[in-house]
Design a protein around this motif. Sequence first.
Motif, PDB file in Angstrom:
ATOM      1  N   LEU A 222      -5.473   8.385  11.432  1.00 19.28           N
ATOM      2  CA  LEU A 222      -4.619   7.290  11.002  1.00 19.28           C
ATOM      3  C   LEU A 222      -5.320   5.956  11.265  1.00 19.28           C
ATOM      4  CD1 LEU A 222      -1.836   6.286  10.009  1.00 19.28           C
ATOM      5  CD2 LEU A 222      -1.120   6.248  12.380  1.00 19.28           C
ATOM      6  N   CYS A 223      -5.447   5.132  10.209  1.00 21.77           N
ATOM      7  CA  CYS A 223      -6.221   3.906  10.370  1.00 21.77           C
ATOM      8  C   CYS A 223      -5.509   2.703   9.777  1.00 21.77           C
ATOM      9  CB  CYS A 223      -7.607   4.079   9.743  1.00 21.77           C
ATOM     10  SG  CYS A 223      -7.562   4.597   8.026  1.00 21.77           S
ATOM     11  N   GLY A 224      -4.283   2.878   9.294  1.00 24.81           N
ATOM     12  CA  GLY A 224      -3.558   1.754   8.720  1.00 24.81           C
ATOM     13  C   GLY A 224      -2.816   2.191   7.475  1.00 24.81           C
ATOM     14  N   PRO A 225      -2.180   1.242   6.800  1.00 26.48           N
ATOM     15  CA  PRO A 225      -1.317   1.598   5.670  1.00 26.48           C
ATOM     16  C   PRO A 225      -1.997   2.505   4.645  1.00 26.48           C
ATOM     17  CG  PRO A 225      -1.066  -0.714   6.174  1.00 26.48           C
ATOM     18  CD  PRO A 225      -2.143  -0.201   7.090  1.00 26.48           C
ATOM     19  N   SER A 226      -3.242   2.224   4.280  1.00 28.58           N
ATOM     20  CA  SER A 226      -3.863   2.997   3.206  1.00 28.58           C
ATOM     21  C   SER A 226      -4.708   4.161   3.703  1.00 28.58           C
ATOM     22  CB  SER A 226      -4.699   2.088   2.313  1.00 28.58           C
ATOM     23  OG  SER A 226      -3.840   1.345   1.484  1.00 28.58           O
ATOM     24  N   HIS A 227      -4.434   4.611   4.920  1.00 26.83           N
ATOM     25  CA  HIS A 227      -5.148   5.774   5.455  1.00 26.83           C
ATOM     26  C   HIS A 227      -5.157   6.938   4.463  1.00 26.83           C
ATOM     27  CE1 HIS A 227      -6.000   9.283   7.820  1.00 26.83           C
ATOM     28  NE2 HIS A 227      -4.744   9.672   7.835  1.00 26.83           N
ATOM     29  N   ALA A 228      -4.023   7.150   3.805  1.00 23.98           N
ATOM     30  CA  ALA A 228      -3.907   8.280   2.881  1.00 23.98           C
ATOM     31  C   ALA A 228      -4.828   8.120   1.675  1.00 23.98           C
ATOM     32  CB  ALA A 228      -2.464   8.427   2.412  1.00 23.98           C
ATOM     33  N   LEU A 229      -5.252   6.895   1.409  1.00 24.90           N
ATOM     34  CA  LEU A 229      -6.020   6.641   0.186  1.00 24.90           C
ATOM     35  C   LEU A 229      -7.500   6.431   0.473  1.00 24.90           C
ATOM     36  CD1 LEU A 229      -3.439   4.186  -1.404  1.00 24.90           C
ATOM     37  CD2 LEU A 229      -3.661   6.640  -1.762  1.00 24.90           C
ATOM     38  N   ASP A 231     -10.171   8.001   0.501  1.00 28.78           N
ATOM     39  CA  ASP A 231     -10.943   9.158   0.055  1.00 28.78           C
ATOM     40  C   ASP A 231     -12.370   8.742  -0.307  1.00 28.78           C
ATOM     41  OD1 ASP A 231      -8.603  10.447   0.306  1.00 28.78           O
ATOM     42  OD2 ASP A 231      -8.450  11.157  -1.759  1.00 28.78           O
ATOM     43  N   ILE A 307      -9.970   6.346  -5.432  1.00 36.07           N
ATOM     44  CA  ILE A 307      -8.851   7.214  -5.782  1.00 36.07           C
ATOM     45  C   ILE A 307      -8.509   7.258  -7.272  1.00 36.07           C
ATOM     46  CG2 ILE A 307      -7.605   7.291  -3.589  1.00 36.07           C
ATOM     47  CD1 ILE A 307      -6.072   4.822  -4.504  1.00 36.07           C
ATOM     48  N   PRO A 327      -2.572  -0.710  -0.194  1.00 39.99           N
ATOM     49  CA  PRO A 327      -1.920  -1.683   0.682  1.00 39.99           C
ATOM     50  C   PRO A 327      -2.735  -1.905   1.960  1.00 39.99           C
ATOM     51  CG  PRO A 327      -0.419   0.101   0.072  1.00 39.99           C
ATOM     52  CD  PRO A 327      -1.751   0.484  -0.453  1.00 39.99           C
TER      53      PRO A 327
ATOM     54  N   ALA B  62       3.676   2.040   2.107  1.00 40.31           N
ATOM     55  CA  ALA B  62       2.697   2.645   3.018  1.00 40.31           C
ATOM     56  C   ALA B  62       2.874   2.138   4.447  1.00 40.31           C
ATOM     57  CB  ALA B  62       1.287   2.361   2.523  1.00 40.31           C
ATOM     58  N   GLY B  63       3.014   0.835   4.591  1.00 41.88           N
ATOM     59  CA  GLY B  63       3.136   0.265   5.930  1.00 41.88           C
ATOM     60  C   GLY B  63       4.398   0.741   6.631  1.00 41.88           C
ATOM     61  N   ASN B  66       4.173   4.260   7.966  1.00 44.18           N
ATOM     62  CA  ASN B  66       3.512   4.389   9.262  1.00 44.18           C
ATOM     63  C   ASN B  66       4.449   4.042  10.410  1.00 44.18           C
ATOM     64  OD1 ASN B  66       1.244   5.196   7.956  1.00 44.18           O
ATOM     65  ND2 ASN B  66       0.044   3.357   8.369  1.00 44.18           N
ATOM     66  N   LEU B 142      -6.728   1.070  16.615  1.00 44.43           N
ATOM     67  CA  LEU B 142      -5.716   0.775  15.594  1.00 44.43           C
ATOM     68  C   LEU B 142      -4.561  -0.024  16.184  1.00 44.43           C
ATOM     69  CD1 LEU B 142      -4.660   1.135  12.730  1.00 44.43           C
ATOM     70  CD2 LEU B 142      -3.601   3.270  13.459  1.00 44.43           C
ATOM     71  N   VAL B 447      -0.398  10.966   6.358  1.00 43.57           N
ATOM     72  CA  VAL B 447      -0.663  10.317   5.076  1.00 43.57           C
ATOM     73  C   VAL B 447       0.675   9.940   4.446  1.00 43.57           C
ATOM     74  CG1 VAL B 447      -2.886  11.387   4.666  1.00 43.57           C
ATOM     75  CG2 VAL B 447      -0.824  12.603   4.001  1.00 43.57           C
ATOM     76  N   PHE B 448       0.737   8.747   3.895  1.00 40.92           N
ATOM     77  CA  PHE B 448       2.022   8.292   3.367  1.00 40.92           C
ATOM     78  C   PHE B 448       2.261   8.839   1.970  1.00 40.92           C
ATOM     79  CE2 PHE B 448       1.621   5.109  -0.033  1.00 40.92           C
ATOM     80  CZ  PHE B 448       0.269   4.822   0.001  1.00 40.92           C
ATOM     81  N   THR B 449       1.186   9.328   1.342  1.00 40.41           N
ATOM     82  CA  THR B 449       1.360   9.975   0.045  1.00 40.41           C
ATOM     83  C   THR B 449       0.161  10.874  -0.200  1.00 40.41           C
ATOM     84  OG1 THR B 449       1.887   9.583  -2.265  1.00 40.41           O
ATOM     85  CG2 THR B 449       0.160   8.227  -1.325  1.00 40.41           C
ATOM     86  N   LEU B 451      -2.304  12.499  -3.645  1.00 42.64           N
ATOM     87  CA  LEU B 451      -2.539  12.366  -5.079  1.00 42.64           C
ATOM     88  C   LEU B 451      -2.313  13.702  -5.761  1.00 42.64           C
ATOM     89  CD1 LEU B 451      -5.804  10.246  -4.855  1.00 42.64           C
ATOM     90  CD2 LEU B 451      -3.472   9.440  -5.159  1.00 42.64           C
TER      91      LEU B 451
END
Lengths: 356, 622
Positions: A222-229, A231, A307, A327, B62-63, B66, B142, B447-449, B451
Amino acid sequence: MKKWLLNWRLFSLFSLMALLLAGCGKPFLSTLQPAGEVADMQYNLMLLSTAIMVFVIAVVTIIFVYVVIRFRQRKGQENKIPKQVEGSHKLEIIWTVIPILLLIILAVPTVSYTFKLADVKPMNKEKRDKDVVVVNVRANLYWWEFEYPDYGVVTSQDLVVPTDERVYFNLKASDVKHSFWIPAVGGKMDTNTDNKNQFWLEFDSKRAEEAGGIFYGKCAELCGPSHALMDFKVKAVSRAEFDQWIEKMQNAKPVASTDPVVKQGEEIFNKSCIGCHAVTPVDKRPEQARTAPNLANFADRERIAGILEHNEENLKEWLRDPEKIKPGNKMTDTYGKLTEEQIDALTKYLMTLKVE
Amino acid sequence: MSTLARKKGVGAVIWDYLTTVDHKKIAILYLIAGGIFFLLGGLEALVIRIQLAVPNNDFISAGFYNEVLTMHGTTMIFLAAMPLVFAMMNAVVPIQIGARDVAFPFLNALGFWLFFFGGVFLNLSWFLGGAPDAGWTSYASLSLASPTHGIDFYVLGLQISGLGTLIGGINFLVTIINMRAPGMTYMRMPMFTWATFVTSALILFAFPPLTVGLIFMMMDRLFGGNFFDPALGGNTIIWEHLFWIFGHPEVYILVLPAFGIFSEIFATFSRKRLFGYSSMVFATVLIGFLGFMVWAHHMFTVGLGPIANAIFAVATMAIAVPTGVKIFNWLFTMWGGNIRFTTPMMYAVAFIPSFVIGGVTGVMNATAAADYQYHDSYFVVAHFHYVIVGGVVFALLAGAHYWWPKMFGKMLDEKLGKVTFWLFFIGFHLTFFIQHFLGLMGMPRRVFTFLPGQGFETGNLISTVGAFFMAAATVVLLANVVITTVKGKRVGADPWGDGRTLEWAVSSPAPEYNFAQIPLVRGLDAYWIEKMEGKKGLTPAEPLGDIHMPNPSFLPFVISLGLFIAALGFLYNQDYAWGKWVGIVGLLVTLGAMFLRSVIDDHGFHIHKEEIMEAEKKGAGA
C-alpha cells in the motif's frame, strides 16, 4: 509399500493438483502458471505444502465427521452422562510427533529455496561478468523506473529483460515504500526507502511466448490512493533482441520532425514537461532529478500511465486530467491548463518518441 | 450504599454504569462498546466489498477507500475484537476462579474508559479532516507522508486505548495469581481462565513495543522528530519491527481466549471433561511463548536476508504443533461424548474445520520462499480472515450466546441463534475461501479497484455476495438481542443444564458480591464435581459474613476524558496556538484526577450478613 507405487501416487496427486490450479488466472499474471525458475521453485513449494496440508485437513475431517455424527445426542439419551476421560499420553505423543515430521519435510526445501532465491553473488562481484544483466528498479508514487547501469540506459514503466538467464535487480523506493512483484515470474521484494534490496528472476522463453511475451507487474505494498493502479509491464525477449534494444536505446537520437503540429507539441513539451520528463534514454542526471518517468521510448510502450490502452485518445484523456485517472499522482497541477489544440499537439509529439 | 435489588431511574442507571467498578457491569460496558465498534467495522467491510464487487467501480474514491480499509482493520482488531475479548474475560474469569471481583476494580474501570475514549478519538477522524489511510499497520514511510491528520488520530487514539488494554492485562494477571478460591490450584483452573492468564502475560509484553512505536511516530508527526526519516538517519524498518513484535503476539492475544471459550463449550455440550487438560494448558503456554519468536514472518519480503527468513520460517512452522495438539484434543473431547448442538456448540463445531483451514494456510505462509508470492496478496487476506473470523469472531459469537444468560439473566433465542449461525457460517466461507485463489492469481491486497481482463471478476463478485450473508446474520443477531431483552424469560443458575465451572453455580446474573461464601474447589470442573455428588451448591470455604466491596468512582472516566482532551489539543498543536494549551489542560485534568485518587481515603463499604441472607433467599445466589 513398493517405492514406485508411492512415487506414482505422489505424482498423480501432484499432477491433479497442478491441473486444478492451472485453471486459475491468466498466464501473464497468475502465480499458478509459473513462467520462470523462481516462480517454479515457489510453485513447487506451494504444491508440496498444499499436499501436506490437504493430508492434515483430510485426517481432521475424517475424525470430525465421525465424531459429530456418531456422538451426537439421540432421543432417550438426554440424561446420559458419558465417561469422563482424562486424556491419553499415547495419543498426545502421536499428534505431536507426526506434525513435527510433516513440518520437517516442509522445512527442508523451504530453507534451501530461501537461500537459493537470495543468491545474488554474480551481481556483486568486484568485476561483474559482462553479460550479467543488472536492473536498478526505482519505485515512485505510481510509476516505475528501470535503469540498466551497465549500459547507461534509463527507461520506465516497461521493463525489458532477456529470457532464459538470471536477471538481477537492485530495488529501492524514492518516496514511500513499494513492493516489486511480477506474479507469474516470481515472488515480490519490497522497495524500501532506507536501503537497496537485491534479488534475481529468470524469465522462461517458451512460457513467456505462451503468455504473449508480456508479463504484468504490480506494486504489492500500500503506497497511497493509486496503489491499485501502479502496474508495470515486462517484455521478455531473447538475448539477441535484448542486446539490439539496448543498442537502439543507447543510440536513440531525437528525430527532427517536419510536421508543424509535432513541432508545436515539442515546443510545449520543452516548456512545460522537460523539467521532469527526460526524452533521451541516456539520462546522466542523478536520480533525485529524475522525478517523472523517462519518455524516450514512450510510443513503444504497452500502456498509458501503466494502465490504459495505448492510444491517442487515452493519452489526451490523461493529459487533460491525470487526477481523474490516477488519484494522488505527482503530475497533477504541475503544468498549466492546456487547450485542446495544445493537447493534440503534445499527443502527436509524444507518439513520435520511439526507438523501435 | 448497597445497590442490591433496587429499581432505579434511567439517569441513575447511567450514572451507575459511568462510575461502576463491578467486573460484571464493566463486562457489559465492554460488550456494548465493542459491539458498536464491531458494527462500525462491519459497515466498513461492506463498503470495501461493494467497491470491489465489479472492476473499475467508482462507488467510493481511491483515497476514501484507503481510509475505509485502514479503519476496518484498526477498528476490528483494537476496538471490536479486543474489547469483546475483555467483555468475556470480565464477565467470566472472576467467577470462574471463585473471586468476588478482579484484584483492582478501579483499574478495571479505568482500563475500559481509556479504551472507550481512545476508540471514540480514533473515530472522530471521520469528521475532522479524514481518517487514517495507511493501513492498520501504518508503515512508516507512507504514514509520515499522509497529508491529513488521520494518522495523528491513529497514533494518539491507539496510544490511549492501548494503555487501557495494558492496564486490563496486568489486572487479570494479578487477579488470576492472587484471587483464586481455596483449592483452585493452577492445574484446576478452567481452560478459559488459563487462556486469559496467558493472554494477559502476552499483553504485558506485547503492548509496550507498540507504545514505543506509537511514541516514535507521534514525535515524528507532531513534534518534529526523525525516528523514521532515512534522510536524517532514521529508519522506517524499525517501525515494522516494533509494530510486528506487538502485532504478531496480538494475534495470539485474540485467539487464545477464543481457544479458551471453545474449550469450555466443547466440554459443556459434550458433557465430558476437556480431553488432555494438561497438554492443553501446556500447548496454550507454548503458543504464547512461541508467539514472540515469529514476528518477522510478516516481513519476509522486506529484505532481512535468507538467514533471518529461514529462522523465522522454521519458528513459525513450530507453532503449528501445539495448535494441532489443541485441535485433536477438542475432537477427542467430543469423542465418546453426548453432544448437544446448541447455538454455542454450533459455532464451536464449525470453528474446527474453519480454523484448520486458516491454520494450514498459516503454515503455507511460513514457507518463506513461497511466501514471497503470498505476501501482501489476497491469499494473506483470506488466511488472516480465516484465523480471525473463523477463530476469534466465531468464539466471540459462541461466547456471547453461551454466557448471555450469565451476563443478563435471559437466554438468547436458540432458533434465531441458529439462523444467525448458518447465515454467518455460509457467508464467511463464501467471502473468504475464494480470496485464496484471487491472491494466487496475482491480486495484491489493499487495492481500491481492479482492472477488467485479469481474471479477478468472478472471485470478487462471489466474495461480495458472501459479505452480505454475514451482514444479514448480524441483523438477525441484533434482532435476537432486542427480542430477548424485551421478552426473554429469567433463567436460573445453570440454564444450559450442563455447566461445569463455578460461574454456573451462582445466579444469573451473579449477585454483586458473586459468592455469598467463597467456595472450596475440590478439582477441575468444580461445579460438575459437586453436581455429580448430588449436591445443590458449592462447598463453602468460609462462614457467612459481611462482604467488603469497593465504592464506585467517577475518577476513571475523568482520567480518561483528560487524556482525550489532551490528545485533541496536541493533535492541533502545529496548526493553532490553542492546541498546546488545550493539551496541557487535558493533562492537568488527568493528573488532577489521579491526585484525587491518591489523596482521598476510600475504604469501600460492607454488605451486611443480613442483606446477603435476604438476597440469597430471594434466589440471588446459589
